[in-house]
Design a protein around this motif. Sequence first.
Motif, PDB file in Angstrom:
ATOM      1  N   ALA A   1       0.825  -1.210   0.000  1.00  0.00           N
ATOM      2  CA  ALA A   1       0.000   0.000   0.000  1.00  0.00           C
ATOM      3  C   ALA A   1       0.858   1.258   0.000  1.00  0.00           C
ATOM      4  CB  ALA A   1      -0.943  -0.008   1.202  1.00  0.00           C
ATOM      5  N   LEU A   2       1.927   1.224   0.770  1.00  0.00           N
ATOM      6  CA  LEU A   2       2.818   2.382   0.840  1.00  0.00           C
ATOM      7  C   LEU A   2       3.486   2.649  -0.513  1.00  0.00           C
ATOM      8  CD1 LEU A   2       3.952   4.575   2.663  1.00  0.00           C
ATOM      9  CD2 LEU A   2       5.769   2.979   3.321  1.00  0.00           C
ATOM     10  N   GLN A   3       3.922   1.602  -1.168  1.00  0.00           N
ATOM     11  CA  GLN A   3       4.534   1.752  -2.487  1.00  0.00           C
ATOM     12  C   GLN A   3       3.505   2.280  -3.491  1.00  0.00           C
ATOM     13  OE1 GLN A   3       6.073  -1.887  -4.188  1.00  0.00           O
ATOM     14  NE2 GLN A   3       7.213  -0.801  -5.750  1.00  0.00           N
ATOM     15  N   TYR A   4       2.292   1.733  -3.444  1.00  0.00           N
ATOM     16  CA  TYR A   4       1.214   2.179  -4.335  1.00  0.00           C
ATOM     17  C   TYR A   4       0.911   3.661  -4.104  1.00  0.00           C
ATOM     18  CZ  TYR A   4      -3.518   2.350  -6.340  1.00  0.00           C
ATOM     19  OH  TYR A   4      -4.644   2.675  -7.057  1.00  0.00           O
ATOM     20  N   TYR A   5       0.813   4.057  -2.842  1.00  0.00           N
ATOM     21  CA  TYR A   5       0.551   5.450  -2.508  1.00  0.00           C
ATOM     22  C   TYR A   5       1.655   6.354  -3.068  1.00  0.00           C
ATOM     23  CZ  TYR A   5       0.312   9.786   0.089  1.00  0.00           C
ATOM     24  OH  TYR A   5       0.281  11.118   0.409  1.00  0.00           O
ATOM     25  N   THR A   6       2.893   5.981  -2.845  1.00  0.00           N
ATOM     26  CA  THR A   6       4.030   6.781  -3.297  1.00  0.00           C
ATOM     27  C   THR A   6       4.026   6.914  -4.820  1.00  0.00           C
ATOM     28  OG1 THR A   6       5.314   6.049  -1.391  1.00  0.00           O
ATOM     29  CG2 THR A   6       6.553   6.957  -3.242  1.00  0.00           C
TER      30      THR A   6
END
Length: 136
Positions: A46-51
């Motif tokens: 999720a963090l990678q997707y958000y970034t």
Amino acid sequence: MKRFILCLPLCICMNVFAQTSKSAVDSLEKRYQLCLAEGKSQYNCALQYYTQMDSLLNTVYRQLYDNLDNNRRATLQISQTQWEERRQTYFKDIDLRVEKKRPQTLAGLDDDMIVTDNKAAFLKTRVMELLASKHS
């Protein structure tokens, strides 16, 4: 007629950019779903997707801005400022809600993953709005 001929390459370029950006959104979404399907560190997915979605948002905004005349740039800037205020309010609210519920949930990164996913979805909506505005 000359104006039409001069505008045609710009319109074609804008359409190609919109398709490319839509493809980029789809690609990010697909990679995110594949990462989640692996069942490992979903918060990191999720963090990678958000970034990546945040980066795409900045790119789409910049490219749209660069292709507008001064009047439409001003309108876009106002719209973006209003959206950024809504984003700040939404992010603050969602963080507060999660912090209130955190004592009631199991320890771990599930809450953080869900919040990050919701924030990425908020960014994705803006990317899609900006892409749609190119056609108006």
